[in-house]
Design an enzyme around this catalytic site. Structure first.
Site, PDB file in Angstrom:
ATOM      1  N   LYS A 152      23.246  73.772  30.311  1.00  0.00           N
ATOM      2  CA  LYS A 152      24.101  72.782  30.953  1.00  0.00           C
ATOM      3  C   LYS A 152      24.980  72.144  29.874  1.00  0.00           C
ATOM      4  O   LYS A 152      24.700  71.063  29.367  1.00  0.00           O
ATOM      5  CB  LYS A 152      23.261  71.753  31.717  1.00  0.00           C
ATOM      6  CG  LYS A 152      24.047  71.084  32.818  1.00  0.00           C
ATOM      7  CD  LYS A 152      23.129  70.379  33.790  1.00  0.00           C
ATOM      8  CE  LYS A 152      23.901  69.428  34.675  1.00  0.00           C
ATOM      9  NZ  LYS A 152      24.891  70.030  35.547  1.00  0.00           N
TER      10      LYS A 152
HETATM   11  N1  PMP Z   1      25.291  74.874  39.189  1.00  0.00           N
HETATM   12  C1  PMP Z   1      26.101  74.105  38.453  1.00  0.00           C
HETATM   13  C2  PMP Z   1      27.245  74.733  37.755  1.00  0.00           C
HETATM   14  C3  PMP Z   1      25.865  72.726  38.342  1.00  0.00           C
HETATM   15  O1  PMP Z   1      26.673  71.946  37.618  1.00  0.00           O
HETATM   16  C4  PMP Z   1      24.786  72.152  39.052  1.00  0.00           C
HETATM   17  C5  PMP Z   1      24.532  70.680  38.970  1.00  0.00           C
HETATM   18  N2  PMP Z   1      23.703  70.358  37.872  1.00  0.00           N
HETATM   19  C6  PMP Z   1      23.963  72.985  39.810  1.00  0.00           C
HETATM   20  C7  PMP Z   1      24.241  74.339  39.860  1.00  0.00           C
HETATM   21  C8  PMP Z   1      22.769  72.441  40.528  1.00  0.00           C
HETATM   22  O2  PMP Z   1      21.750  72.185  39.625  1.00  0.00           O
HETATM   23  P1  PMP Z   1      20.668  71.050  39.877  1.00  0.00           P
HETATM   24  O3  PMP Z   1      20.030  71.351  41.179  1.00  0.00           O
HETATM   25  O4  PMP Z   1      19.716  71.176  38.760  1.00  0.00           O
HETATM   26  O5  PMP Z   1      21.398  69.761  39.896  1.00  0.00           O
END
Ligand code: PMP
Length: 300
Positions: A152
């Protein structure tokens, strides 16, 4: 910021910061009992989020100068200092300090901003059923041989920004990426799930997606709690067009129903019945009203 609770206006850094090298997390805390009300907050899935932050750091050569427990205490302290009693978004951000070496830095900023957000979940919430017309982006999702979507990292969101801007320019509300093989990947900031014949299908981690905490949660919650079968496999573009329902899932997106993809309406009813059922149950889990899932919550 860097160990102190300070006002946002005082959270200042040099203009020389290597801003392209940062990682972050997106976490939410919801009001106990009724997420549309006010009261005590619980952080949802703290541990998997913070474990992912550590993995992103490892990939990007970042050494986090605090323990996971310290970050939890700091987050609690920040929420309390603000006196927040409605739902909040928590976004730990970490990046090298200017002048400490760019790619092999030794010192890092750790900042944990917290702010209020409006949920689209919960009883009769009109935000949930808003129409959302999506397109398939002409931009492909970044792939792990160049810029790993599993970390991330802010840099990944340049790719998301291109797709989101294209969608806006063409009059759509959002974009879905294909991966470089041409299979369905994810949204610009959320994972995608489709419903076909009563089954929920979502792309695998190898389809250039972020390993979403919400996706992981749903892969357990749907079959175990709601009896909805789930399948993790590649999805073709045509399967997306021909799905009965589709929705985005993520910390930010929560459950976001999709009305149409490239002007092809999905299913007969909007939001679809399975999407609605998942969203209603998920809201109860977030509020701490589902006893067996209280382990996913960390009290502030
Ligand atoms: N894909 C991307 C590119 C994201 O930015 C997010 C948000 N964090 C998600 C998927 C969903 O991830 P999460 O459920 O961990 O928030």
């Amino acid at each position: 910021m860097n160990g102190e609770v300070i006002r946002t206006e005082e959270a200042l850094v040099s203009v020389m910061e290597p801003i392209y090298l940062g990682i972050f997390e997106g976490i939410k805390a919801y009001v106990e009992g009724d997420i549309l009300g006010e009261g005590r907050l619980n952080i949802f899935q703290w541990k998997p989020h913070i474990d992912r932050l550590w993995r992103s750091a490892a990939v990007c050569g970042i050494k986090i100068p605090y323990t996971k427990e310290e970050l939890l205490e700091t987050t609690r302290e920040t929420i309390r200092a603000n006196g927040f009693r409605t739902n909040v978004y928590i976004q730990p951000r970490i990046w090298p300090k200017a002048g400490t070496g760019r790619y092999l830095a030794e010192e890092f900023h750790v900042v944990i901003p917290v702010w209020r957000f409006e949920t689209r979940l919960g009883r009769d919430n009109p935000r949930f059923s808003q129409e959302r017309r999506f397109m398939v982006s002409s931009w492909r999702r970044i792939s792990s041989d160049a810029l790993p979507p599993q970390a991330k990292a802010w840099a990944n969101y340049a790719n998301s920004g291109l797709a989101a801007r294209e969608a806006r320019r063409l009059g759509y509300d959002g974009a879905i990426f294909l991966d470089r093989r041409g299979f369905v990947s994810e949204g610009t900031g959320a994972c995608l799930m489709i419903v076909r014949d009563g089954k929920v299908i979502t792309p695998p981690v190898t389809a250039s997606i972020l390993e979403s905490i919400t996706r992981g949660t749903f892969l357990r919650m749907l079959p175990e709690d709601l009896g909805i079968p789930v399948e993790v496999r590649d999805i073709t573009r045509v399967e997306l067009y021909a799905s009965d329902e589709a929705f985005l899932c993520g910390t930010g997106a929560e459950v976001t129903p999709i009305t149409s993809v490239e002007d092809i309406p999905l299913g007969e009813e909007y939001p679809g019945p399975i999407t609605r059922r998942i969203a209603e149950y998920y809201a109860e889990v977030l509020a701490g009203n589902v006893e067996k899932r209280r382990g996913w919550l960390t009290p502030v």
